[in-house]
Design a protein around this motif. Sequence first.
Motif, PDB file in Angstrom:
ATOM      1  N   SER A 328     -33.628 -37.010  32.612  1.00 40.83           N
ATOM      2  CA  SER A 328     -33.060 -35.918  31.290  1.00 40.83           C
ATOM      3  C   SER A 328     -31.850 -35.554  30.928  1.00 40.83           C
ATOM      4  O   SER A 328     -31.328 -35.265  31.767  1.00 40.83           O
ATOM      5  N   SER A 330     -31.900 -33.286  28.678  1.00 38.58           N
ATOM      6  CA  SER A 330     -32.534 -32.185  27.366  1.00 38.58           C
ATOM      7  C   SER A 330     -32.360 -30.866  28.433  1.00 38.58           C
ATOM      8  O   SER A 330     -33.101 -31.233  30.125  1.00 38.58           O
ATOM      9  N   ARG A 333     -36.394 -28.937  27.005  1.00 37.01           N
ATOM     10  CA  ARG A 333     -37.161 -29.360  26.344  1.00 37.01           C
ATOM     11  C   ARG A 333     -36.989 -28.353  24.530  1.00 37.01           C
ATOM     12  O   ARG A 333     -36.639 -28.123  24.535  1.00 37.01           O
ATOM     13  N   GLU A 347     -26.750 -33.676  23.432  1.00 35.31           N
ATOM     14  CA  GLU A 347     -27.318 -35.413  24.002  1.00 35.31           C
ATOM     15  C   GLU A 347     -25.601 -36.164  24.504  1.00 35.31           C
ATOM     16  O   GLU A 347     -25.819 -36.962  25.652  1.00 35.31           O
ATOM     17  N   ASN A 371     -35.224 -40.822  22.454  1.00 34.93           N
ATOM     18  CA  ASN A 371     -35.505 -40.044  22.578  1.00 34.93           C
ATOM     19  C   ASN A 371     -37.268 -39.882  21.867  1.00 34.93           C
ATOM     20  O   ASN A 371     -37.660 -40.765  21.222  1.00 34.93           O
ATOM     21  N   TYR A 442     -44.066 -39.861  30.468  1.00 40.20           N
ATOM     22  CA  TYR A 442     -43.717 -38.751  29.362  1.00 40.20           C
ATOM     23  C   TYR A 442     -45.220 -39.603  28.522  1.00 40.20           C
ATOM     24  O   TYR A 442     -46.500 -38.692  28.720  1.00 40.20           O
ATOM     25  N   TYR A 461     -38.443 -35.031  23.679  1.00 44.74           N
ATOM     26  CA  TYR A 461     -37.544 -34.733  24.945  1.00 44.74           C
ATOM     27  C   TYR A 461     -36.401 -36.183  24.732  1.00 44.74           C
ATOM     28  O   TYR A 461     -36.432 -36.376  23.896  1.00 44.74           O
ATOM     29  N   VAL A 463     -33.591 -38.693  26.689  1.00 47.67           N
ATOM     30  CA  VAL A 463     -33.913 -39.402  28.294  1.00 47.67           C
ATOM     31  C   VAL A 463     -32.484 -40.197  27.953  1.00 47.67           C
ATOM     32  O   VAL A 463     -32.504 -41.299  27.264  1.00 47.67           O
ATOM     33  N   ASN A 494     -32.786 -33.782  38.376  1.00 41.15           N
ATOM     34  CA  ASN A 494     -32.577 -34.310  37.088  1.00 41.15           C
ATOM     35  C   ASN A 494     -33.240 -35.053  36.339  1.00 41.15           C
ATOM     36  O   ASN A 494     -33.432 -36.317  35.873  1.00 41.15           O
TER      37      ASN A 494
END
Length: 643
Positions: A328, A330, A333, A347, A371, A442, A461, A463, A494
Amino acid sequence: MFYKLAFRNVRRQFSSYAIYFITVMLTITMIFSVNNIIQSDIMSSMLVNYYSGTKAILIGITGFLALIMAFVLGYATNFLLKKRKKEFALYLVMGMTRKNIIGIFMLETAITFGLALGAGLLLGLVFYQALMGIFISYIELDYTLTGYSPVAFLYTIVTVCAVFLLSSAASAGYLKFEKISKLLNADKIAEKSVRFPVLWVIIAFAGILGTALFIDRFLAWLDTAFFQTFLLGGILVVMILLSVALGSMGLCKGITWLIVKAKSGRAKGTGMFTARQLSGSATSNSVMVALLSVLMSLVIVGPNVFFSVSSIYTERVEEWYIYDIHGSISILRYGEDVTVDQVEKIEEQLVAEYTEKIEKYVGIENYAVFNIYWERVENDWGGSHNTLIKYSDFQNICKVLNYDLPEELGQSFDCRCSDSVKDPFEWKYGILRCPNRILLNYEKEFKVVPDAETDGIVPTYGVLAVGVEDVKYDVRALEAELNPVDSYGNKEYNFKIKEYERLDELGGGGLFLLGDLYASAVFLLLTLGILSLKMLSMVSEDKPKYRIMWKLGAKRSQLFRSMLVQLLFFCCLPFLIPVFINFPLVSVIDKIYSGNGYEMPLLEIIGQLAGFTSVVLGVCILYLVAASIVAWQDIRRSLRESD
């Protein structure tokens, strides 16, 4: 005086004690090596990352094996006692007390254990390094010579002392209560022939059929009720082992009776003598054969099942983690209080930070940032969401995975993840079926939409998925840097690294496989030790009969052949049913593979079963050869004395 006598007896009875000594020595070597692995720095570091309960499990296995070892060695020691019944009776006649004799025998056993302990520890110093090298190679670490643990030395010494005391207690009880007359005339007592032989033949067939039936029920349990009734599975395993024991006991008593029936009236040379010897000793040997057949079943089944399960879990890593590295990007969230521009900036910073960390250890071939958007949908249950992903992000995912999108899709289509997808994508009924976890964990279903449809929408999210070069690198150090430990001592998770997860499965599976091989090796050594000592005891008691056959004109070659047939018969009996268990074991392993969604590699599994069984039988042959040499020397000495 007693000390000198004990040392003299050990030297004089060296041939009898040799097999006992070797068995104890090799068992101590195994215990010492595994104790060192348990206490090693590598184990300590693995316990942090893998299975914290493994150390306790291995220590528990050692304790359990110590109890089994004490019982089995106590049982084996009785064979040494029976071989020397007349000697101990003479001690009593000469005026020694039973307490003196018990002290002498315990001192002899203590000398043997002490020598075995010293030799086992010395051999263990080398064997531990070899075992550690194999284990480290299995979990793909760089091998270096590892140090020895004082705690392992202490644990091994305490374990051996406990085994010595427990096994000696059984021998002391035998010497304390056995009558002098029985000790003096032990070799003149005729062993009873098998009673109800037809019944034992029926029991043999019932045991074999019962083994097959309960294995079949076990297969059905694996198919239908594995997760519902573990108690039923345990009961079925117990019933299988009981069937193996009864079948082996029935074979021991039933086959010997059939041999006598077949030889009656038409046996040549020493054939009838051999047949009656087998029949006469079948009753006393049947319980031993049943016990050892159960141990050998565990020796053959356990490692093969663990090998198969371990290989399955390492293969599953390829399905669980389709990206080399993913995680992730993020911090939290994303919510309504951030803008699209802020998300892009976050990001961008995180991608630069994480790719820099990754490139310190391994080169990056490609990466994708995608995303995930949630679109709110109202319904009768209060509402849910649809999962959306931009077409450009989905293209980037395909580049990382080296997938080609079907040309007829366009830029808007529905996707569904499935484990059953054979190719990267399957276009059916207007839905693109994708490999499972393409969007990680997800979503199972999602929709690819044109980029314009997500303009101005804050993603839920973010990624980062990375493809790295196919080279060896320090994956454990990279994992530690991507997932550091916070100020409270808690590890952050993470990122997931496929190679690290593969090594994780190897490490965890390797530890449990080590425990199973450890138990199997000890069981095998103890089984062969009991068999060999029992054979020597049986031959020693039969020496007067061999002398009679010698005086009646039997040749040495005939007597040797008779002895060898008896040893081979009782040595092979405990292995018959366990070896044939390999055939249904293939079906058990096939159920394990199919239950996890894999096709069993038949030839590989057959080779694995054949190879492991061959190793077990090879060790058995070595023990049989050693027992045969010692037994024949004993008979030859007796024949020379009778001339």
